[in-house]
Each structure stands twice: as structure tokens, then as C-alpha cells.
Motif scaffolding. Structure first.
Motif, mmCIF file in Angstrom:
data_model
loop_
_atom_site.group_PDB
_atom_site.id
_atom_site.type_symbol
_atom_site.label_atom_id
_atom_site.label_comp_id
_atom_site.label_asym_id
_atom_site.label_seq_id
_atom_site.Cartn_x
_atom_site.Cartn_y
_atom_site.Cartn_z
ATOM 1 N N GLU A 122 48.387 -63.281 -0.617
ATOM 2 C CA GLU A 122 49.500 -64.188 -0.317
ATOM 3 C C GLU A 122 49.685 -64.424 1.181
ATOM 4 O O GLU A 122 50.795 -64.469 1.692
ATOM 5 C CB GLU A 122 50.804 -63.651 -0.925
ATOM 6 N N LEU A 123 48.573 -64.596 1.881
ATOM 7 C CA LEU A 123 48.652 -64.803 3.326
ATOM 8 C C LEU A 123 49.224 -66.168 3.674
ATOM 9 O O LEU A 123 49.734 -66.359 4.767
ATOM 10 C CB LEU A 123 47.268 -64.618 3.960
ATOM 11 N N GLY A 124 49.152 -67.110 2.770
ATOM 12 C CA GLY A 124 49.700 -68.431 3.035
ATOM 13 C C GLY A 124 51.193 -68.530 2.771
ATOM 14 O O GLY A 124 51.832 -69.530 3.073
ATOM 15 N N LYS A 125 51.767 -67.483 2.225
ATOM 16 C CA LYS A 125 53.170 -67.496 1.826
ATOM 17 C C LYS A 125 54.120 -67.779 2.997
ATOM 18 O O LYS A 125 55.134 -68.435 2.832
ATOM 19 C CB LYS A 125 53.515 -66.143 1.193
ATOM 20 N N TYR A 126 53.785 -67.287 4.179
ATOM 21 C CA TYR A 126 54.669 -67.446 5.339
ATOM 22 C C TYR A 126 54.080 -68.388 6.384
ATOM 23 O O TYR A 126 54.610 -68.517 7.471
ATOM 24 C CB TYR A 126 54.924 -66.090 5.994
ATOM 25 N N ALA A 127 52.960 -69.010 6.051
ATOM 26 C CA ALA A 127 52.242 -69.818 7.034
ATOM 27 C C ALA A 127 52.813 -71.218 7.158
ATOM 28 O O ALA A 127 53.430 -71.734 6.252
ATOM 29 C CB ALA A 127 50.770 -69.902 6.657
ATOM 30 N N ASN A 128 52.544 -71.793 8.314
ATOM 31 C CA ASN A 128 52.841 -73.212 8.524
ATOM 32 C C ASN A 128 51.530 -73.871 8.949
ATOM 33 O O ASN A 128 50.484 -73.494 8.467
ATOM 34 C CB ASN A 128 53.960 -73.392 9.562
ATOM 35 N N ASP A 129 51.576 -74.810 9.860
ATOM 36 C CA ASP A 129 50.358 -75.536 10.232
ATOM 37 C C ASP A 129 49.371 -74.713 11.055
ATOM 38 O O ASP A 129 48.192 -75.012 11.110
ATOM 39 C CB ASP A 129 50.720 -76.810 11.013
ATOM 40 N N THR A 130 49.826 -73.690 11.734
ATOM 41 C CA THR A 130 48.941 -72.893 12.582
ATOM 42 C C THR A 130 48.887 -71.465 12.075
ATOM 43 O O THR A 130 49.721 -71.040 11.290
ATOM 44 C CB THR A 130 49.458 -72.889 14.037
ATOM 45 N N ALA A 131 47.886 -70.725 12.555
ATOM 46 C CA ALA A 131 47.761 -69.322 12.162
ATOM 47 C C ALA A 131 48.995 -68.563 12.651
ATOM 48 O O ALA A 131 49.516 -68.814 13.735
ATOM 49 C CB ALA A 131 46.494 -68.726 12.769
ATOM 50 N N VAL A 132 49.469 -67.652 11.849
ATOM 51 C CA VAL A 132 50.637 -66.860 12.224
ATOM 52 C C VAL A 132 50.240 -65.397 12.305
ATOM 53 O O VAL A 132 49.177 -64.989 11.854
ATOM 54 C CB VAL A 132 51.810 -67.075 11.240
#
Length: 157
Positions: A122-132
């Protein structure tokens, strides 16, 4: 003095515990998890019973961020070790000698693997347009896990 307690767990988890009993200190893991959960509850209650100034709030959030990132690092490390254990020799060398660690996720040889890992964790769960931060921490942990595995076995090969 240590106290004993009884826990109820599902049958499937019990089978896994038996399978891995020599690899983990379950008592310690349980103690750490419960201590952490209680500490979070106590800190949460404390926040409502006291007034904080902005610097205290920022310090608390910075600490929570470090803990949060550490969890992603640890997950990445475990995933890296898991991958390394089943990797082919040629793939291990490829990863160990890869120039830009973060670009490996887009390397055609590993892109599908990392897409699956990204979804599973679930790495995309908190992501936006750029790497976090959490994604970078996960990848740092992943590479550390692979390198740690390699360091343990390279002299034996």
C-alpha cells in the motif's frame, strides 16, 4: 517479575507460529507491540489533558513521522530479504551493482515486481504526484535488506 497471560489466536495463525517458533521471539514481539499500543493511547490521552504549544506539536509530529517512516523502512527491509532469498545469482549481482537505487523500480527487468510490491504494501496509499518519504524509506529498507543478505552469503559462494 514476568507474568504469564493466555491469548486466543486463530488456528491459521497458530500453525504459522508453530512453523516459525525458532525464528522469532514471540514473547518479545508481543511485548513490544502492546507497549507501543499502550504508549500511543497514553500519549493520545495526555494530549487531551494538557495544553501544548506549537513547538510541542511539531516535535510530536516529527517523532510520529520518524516512527511511521521506520515502519516502511522495516517493511522494505523484510521485503528485500525475502526477494534476495529467492533471487537468481545474476539478479542479485544486478541489484547489488545497480547505480541509482530508486531507478531500479522502473528498470524493465524489475518493474512488474516493484509494481506488485507497491500495491501489496500500500505504498500508493499516501502518495500524490511525486515520490514521498514513506516510499523512499521502503526502498532504502529494501536495498538494505538485499545488501544485508548479500553480505552474509557472498563469501560462501
Amino acid at each position: 517479575m514476568a507474568q504469564k497471560i493466555t491469548l486466543s489466536i486463530p488456528d491459521m495463525l497458530h500453525e504459522k507460529l508453530k512453523e516459525w517458533k525458532n525464528s522469532f521471539n514471540f514473547s518479545k514481539m508481543f511485548q513490544e507491540a502492546v507497549t507501543d499500543a499502550i504508549q500511543k493511547k497514553e500519549e493520545f490521552q495526555k494530549r487531551f489533558s494538557e495544553e501544548f504549544d506549537m513547538s510541542d506539536i511539531i516535535k510530536r509530529l516529527q517523532q510520529e513521522k520518524r516512527i511511521w517512516e521506520k515502519q516502511f523502512y522495516k517493511s522494505g527491509k523484510n521485503e528485500g530479504i525475502k526477494w534476495a532469498r529467492s533471487a537468481h545469482y545474476q539478479d542479485l549481482l544486478y541489484v547489488i551493482n545497480f547505480e541509482d537505487t530508486y531507478k531500479l523500480t522502473n528498470d524493465p527487468k524489475f518493474k512488474t515486481y516493484f509494481e506488485e510490491v507497491h500495491t501489496k504494501n500500500e505504498l500508493g496509499k499516501y502518495a500524490n504526484d511525486t515520490a514521498v518519504d514513506h516510499e523512499l524509506m521502503f526502498m532504502d529498507g529494501w536495498f538494505y535488506g538485499v545488501n544485508e543478505f548479500w553480505a552474509q552469503i557472498k563469501e560462501e559462494i
